[in-house]
Design an enzyme around this catalytic site. Structure first.
Site, PDB file in Angstrom:
ATOM      1  N   ARG A  93       2.893  -0.798  -0.365  1.00 41.39           N
ATOM      2  CA  ARG A  93       3.748  -1.135   1.272  1.00 41.39           C
ATOM      3  C   ARG A  93       4.072  -0.215   2.246  1.00 41.39           C
ATOM      4  O   ARG A  93       4.117   0.734   1.674  1.00 41.39           O
ATOM      5  CB  ARG A  93       5.349  -1.953   0.371  1.00 41.39           C
ATOM      6  CG  ARG A  93       6.083  -2.746  -0.634  1.00 41.39           C
ATOM      7  CD  ARG A  93       5.469  -3.847  -0.138  1.00 41.39           C
ATOM      8  NE  ARG A  93       5.960  -4.557   0.924  1.00 41.39           N
ATOM      9  CZ  ARG A  93       5.737  -5.183   1.801  1.00 41.39           C
ATOM     10  NH1 ARG A  93       4.543  -6.661   1.861  1.00 41.39           N
ATOM     11  NH2 ARG A  93       6.468  -5.614   2.705  1.00 41.39           N
ATOM     12  N   HIS A 111      -2.560  10.222  -3.677  1.00 45.34           N
ATOM     13  CA  HIS A 111      -3.801   9.757  -2.989  1.00 45.34           C
ATOM     14  C   HIS A 111      -5.007  10.430  -3.565  1.00 45.34           C
ATOM     15  O   HIS A 111      -5.289  11.356  -3.880  1.00 45.34           O
ATOM     16  CB  HIS A 111      -3.950   9.915  -1.166  1.00 45.34           C
ATOM     17  CG  HIS A 111      -5.057   8.827  -0.881  1.00 45.34           C
ATOM     18  ND1 HIS A 111      -4.704   6.844  -0.699  1.00 45.34           N
ATOM     19  CD2 HIS A 111      -6.478   8.952  -0.353  1.00 45.34           C
ATOM     20  CE1 HIS A 111      -5.882   7.124   0.261  1.00 45.34           C
ATOM     21  NE2 HIS A 111      -6.995   8.047  -0.085  1.00 45.34           N
TER      22      HIS A 111
END
Length: 218
Positions: A93, A111
């Protein structure tokens, strides 16, 4: 120093969530996993968290007419549980600026690239397409821009001849599982400070196998 209360936000299977839960089982780890929260009731990681005795919650984004409404509900749930730090672990999100600023320097993300290279999706294909010889993952404080924010730590893996996005992703994921608990331990232990939008670490932590790089030391 009391253990910091951590919420892990997931949208899927949560393999990095599992690595954090396992690390927090050590009483010496400076963080406890107080909540695993998902925007999807069917997220597979919720089942694993419950199996480990972790409290879980769902804030379903489909029940909210706007990102702002969803983020307000998310923020309220975190505050009601007394959360100190938030770890994003495959939470799919986009968070509003107000939410990000409310949790500034208390929310971290992992990441699958060596940021600032290859933000966004399909990082492994991008790395292969660019002819990279090294690839890896990054743990960073969250800012409003996607995959940005002060870098806490990075782990580097080699790109091998014949790699596909899937084989490279598997190698990077192994590094993610090492580096995320290490980075959370540094943050929860009060060893990381943001100075001029750089993460400064008071003292080096134990190095992870596979080329851990923590960027700035005092």
């Amino acid at each position: 120093m009391p253990r910091r209360r951590v919420a892990i936000l997931i949208s899927g299977r949560g393999t990095n969530m599992t690595a954090l839960i396992e690390a927090a089982k050590d009483p010496a780890f400076p963080a406890e996993i107080a909540l695993v929260l998902s925007n999807r009731a069917d997220a597979a990681g919720l089942f694993h968290a419950r199996e480990n005795g972790n409290e879980t919650a769902v804030v379903n984004h489909r029940e909210h007419a706007s990102r702002e409404s969803f983020d307000l509900a998310l923020d309220a749930r975190l505050k009601a549980t007394g959360i100190d730090l938030v770890c994003l672990a495959g939470f799919m999100r986009l968070l509003t600026n107000d939410f990000v600023e409310a949790w500034r320097d208390r929310m971290i993300n992992i990441h699958p690239s060596l940021l600032p290279l290859f933000p966004g999706l399909d990082t492994h294909a991008k790395a292969l397409g660019a002819g990279m010889k090294l690839h890896g993952c990054t743990v960073h404080f969250v800012r409003s821009a996607v995959d940005s924010g002060p870098i806490i730590a990075q782990a580097v893996v080699p790109v091998l001849a014949g790699d596909t996005p899937d084989t490279l992703a598997a190698r990077v994921l192994t590094a993610e599982h090492r580096i995320y608990p290490l980075a959370l331990g540094l943050v929860a232990g009060g060893k990381v400070h943001v100075v001029d939008e750089k993460a400064v670490i008071d003292a080096p932590g134990p190095e992870s196998e596979g080329f851990l790089v923590a960027p700035v030391y005092r």
